[in-house]
Motif scaffolding. Structure first.
Motif, PDB file in Angstrom:
ATOM      1  N   TYR A  29       0.822  -1.206   0.000  1.00  0.00           N
ATOM      2  CA  TYR A  29       0.000   0.000   0.000  1.00  0.00           C
ATOM      3  C   TYR A  29       0.858   1.259   0.000  1.00  0.00           C
ATOM      4  N   SER A  30       2.136   1.112   0.363  1.00  0.00           N
ATOM      5  CA  SER A  30       3.025   2.265   0.386  1.00  0.00           C
ATOM      6  C   SER A  30       3.747   2.480  -0.942  1.00  0.00           C
ATOM      7  N   MET A  31       3.551   1.563  -1.882  1.00  0.00           N
ATOM      8  CA  MET A  31       4.213   1.677  -3.181  1.00  0.00           C
ATOM      9  C   MET A  31       3.432   2.596  -4.104  1.00  0.00           C
ATOM     10  N   ASN A  32       4.151   3.353  -4.910  1.00  0.00           N
ATOM     11  CA  ASN A  32       3.483   4.243  -5.870  1.00  0.00           C
ATOM     12  C   ASN A  32       2.568   3.463  -6.804  1.00  0.00           C
ATOM     13  N   CYS A  33       3.031   2.256  -7.175  1.00  0.00           N
ATOM     14  CA  CYS A  33       2.287   1.512  -8.192  1.00  0.00           C
ATOM     15  C   CYS A  33       2.597   0.026  -8.098  1.00  0.00           C
ATOM     16  N   VAL A  34       1.568  -0.783  -7.980  1.00  0.00           N
ATOM     17  CA  VAL A  34       1.719  -2.231  -8.062  1.00  0.00           C
ATOM     18  C   VAL A  34       0.694  -2.750  -9.050  1.00  0.00           C
ATOM     19  N   GLY A  35       0.944  -3.923  -9.581  1.00  0.00           N
ATOM     20  CA  GLY A  35      -0.009  -4.433 -10.547  1.00  0.00           C
ATOM     21  C   GLY A  35       0.332  -5.812 -11.068  1.00  0.00           C
ATOM     22  N   TRP A  36      -0.345  -6.156 -12.122  1.00  0.00           N
ATOM     23  CA  TRP A  36      -0.178  -7.452 -12.780  1.00  0.00           C
ATOM     24  C   TRP A  36       0.178  -7.243 -14.250  1.00  0.00           C
ATOM     25  N   PHE A  37       1.073  -8.076 -14.720  1.00  0.00           N
ATOM     26  CA  PHE A  37       1.318  -8.133 -16.144  1.00  0.00           C
ATOM     27  C   PHE A  37       1.338  -9.599 -16.561  1.00  0.00           C
ATOM     28  N   ARG A  38       1.264  -9.845 -17.846  1.00  0.00           N
ATOM     29  CA  ARG A  38       1.267 -11.218 -18.341  1.00  0.00           C
ATOM     30  C   ARG A  38       2.156 -11.335 -19.573  1.00  0.00           C
ATOM     31  N   GLN A  39       2.572 -12.545 -19.816  1.00  0.00           N
ATOM     32  CA  GLN A  39       3.383 -12.806 -20.996  1.00  0.00           C
ATOM     33  C   GLN A  39       3.070 -14.191 -21.523  1.00  0.00           C
ATOM     34  N   GLU A  88      -7.330 -16.130 -25.446  1.00  0.00           N
ATOM     35  CA  GLU A  88      -6.237 -15.163 -25.587  1.00  0.00           C
ATOM     36  C   GLU A  88      -5.741 -14.616 -24.253  1.00  0.00           C
ATOM     37  N   ASP A  89      -6.395 -14.966 -23.152  1.00  0.00           N
ATOM     38  CA  ASP A  89      -5.899 -14.601 -21.829  1.00  0.00           C
ATOM     39  C   ASP A  89      -4.838 -15.577 -21.333  1.00  0.00           C
ATOM     40  N   THR A  90      -4.634 -16.660 -22.059  1.00  0.00           N
ATOM     41  CA  THR A  90      -3.638 -17.649 -21.675  1.00  0.00           C
ATOM     42  C   THR A  90      -2.247 -17.026 -21.645  1.00  0.00           C
ATOM     43  N   ALA A  91      -1.580 -17.131 -20.496  1.00  0.00           N
ATOM     44  CA  ALA A  91      -0.267 -16.521 -20.322  1.00  0.00           C
ATOM     45  C   ALA A  91       0.253 -16.845 -18.924  1.00  0.00           C
ATOM     46  N   MET A  92       1.500 -16.496 -18.707  1.00  0.00           N
ATOM     47  CA  MET A  92       2.051 -16.483 -17.359  1.00  0.00           C
ATOM     48  C   MET A  92       1.719 -15.122 -16.776  1.00  0.00           C
ATOM     49  N   TYR A  93       1.163 -15.130 -15.577  1.00  0.00           N
ATOM     50  CA  TYR A  93       0.767 -13.894 -14.923  1.00  0.00           C
ATOM     51  C   TYR A  93       1.742 -13.583 -13.784  1.00  0.00           C
ATOM     52  N   TYR A  94       2.195 -12.339 -13.756  1.00  0.00           N
ATOM     53  CA  TYR A  94       3.162 -11.897 -12.767  1.00  0.00           C
ATOM     54  C   TYR A  94       2.619 -10.687 -12.016  1.00  0.00           C
ATOM     55  N   CYS A  95       2.884 -10.650 -10.723  1.00  0.00           N
ATOM     56  CA  CYS A  95       2.625  -9.400 -10.010  1.00  0.00           C
ATOM     57  C   CYS A  95       3.939  -8.623  -9.955  1.00  0.00           C
ATOM     58  N   ALA A  96       3.821  -7.337  -9.815  1.00  0.00           N
ATOM     59  CA  ALA A  96       5.005  -6.497  -9.910  1.00  0.00           C
ATOM     60  C   ALA A  96       4.851  -5.214  -9.126  1.00  0.00           C
ATOM     61  N   ILE A  97       5.983  -4.684  -8.723  1.00  0.00           N
ATOM     62  CA  ILE A  97       6.087  -3.320  -8.217  1.00  0.00           C
ATOM     63  C   ILE A  97       6.696  -2.510  -9.349  1.00  0.00           C
ATOM     64  N   ARG A 111       7.201  -0.149 -16.259  1.00  0.00           N
ATOM     65  CA  ARG A 111       8.580  -0.027 -15.796  1.00  0.00           C
ATOM     66  C   ARG A 111       8.709  -0.857 -14.519  1.00  0.00           C
ATOM     67  N   LEU A 112       9.221  -2.067 -14.678  1.00  0.00           N
ATOM     68  CA  LEU A 112       9.247  -3.036 -13.594  1.00  0.00           C
ATOM     69  C   LEU A 112      10.442  -2.829 -12.676  1.00  0.00           C
ATOM     70  N   SER A 113      10.170  -2.771 -11.382  1.00  0.00           N
ATOM     71  CA  SER A 113      11.244  -2.751 -10.393  1.00  0.00           C
ATOM     72  C   SER A 113      11.441  -4.142  -9.792  1.00  0.00           C
ATOM     73  N   PHE A 114      10.356  -4.763  -9.404  1.00  0.00           N
ATOM     74  CA  PHE A 114      10.405  -6.107  -8.838  1.00  0.00           C
ATOM     75  C   PHE A 114       9.210  -6.894  -9.374  1.00  0.00           C
ATOM     76  N   TRP A 115       9.402  -8.177  -9.548  1.00  0.00           N
ATOM     77  CA  TRP A 115       8.302  -9.036  -9.946  1.00  0.00           C
ATOM     78  C   TRP A 115       8.511 -10.437  -9.422  1.00  0.00           C
ATOM     79  N   GLY A 116       7.439 -11.225  -9.413  1.00  0.00           N
ATOM     80  CA  GLY A 116       7.495 -12.571  -8.885  1.00  0.00           C
ATOM     81  C   GLY A 116       7.866 -13.599  -9.945  1.00  0.00           C
ATOM     82  N   GLN A 117       7.700 -14.844  -9.573  1.00  0.00           N
ATOM     83  CA  GLN A 117       8.093 -15.928 -10.477  1.00  0.00           C
ATOM     84  C   GLN A 117       6.982 -16.281 -11.463  1.00  0.00           C
TER      85      GLN A 117
END
Length: 125
Positions: A29-39, A88-97, A111-117
């Protein structure tokens, strides 16, 4: 040390629903921006949804009206509820800061700073 661990995902038929979660080792909650991306294989990363420090939410046009991003500040967990899934939603989904300034938080500004596996989401037709 920043650690993001996704869980959930899986396989579903088109039209179905899935939910993915992301447990963070930091106060999201203290981060400017968090979210999800996919590939997807052979495709570029695509921002899916973001939520900023003030709670403002943005979605990619491709998922608007179908996906919902949310967070539980007490649990430092980010969620993505996915409804009306399409192949078309099939992908690897990652959360990120995301490393963006306040006011610049949106899925197209990946602009990814950190992301999960990542966690796999597969939608069959």
């Amino acid at each position: 040390q920043v650690k993001l661990v996704e869980s959930g995902g899986g396989s579903v038929q088109a039209g179905g629903s899935l939910s993915v979660s992301c447990a963070a080792s930091v106060y999201i909650y203290s981060m400017n921006c968090v979210g999800w991306f996919r590939q997807a294989p052979g495709k570029e990363r695509e921002g899916v949804a973001t939520i900023d420090r003030d709670g403002s939410i943005s979605y990619a046009d491709s998922v608007k009206g179908r996906f919902t991003i949310s967070r539980d500040n007490a649990k430092n967990t980010l969620y993505l509820q996915m409804n009306s899934l399409k192949p078309e939603d099939t992908a690897m989904y990652y959360c990120a800061i995301l490393g963006v300034a306040r006011g610049m938080c949106n899925p197209s500004n990946l602009r990814l700073s950190f992301w999960g596996q990542g966690t796999q989401v597969t939608v069959s037709s």
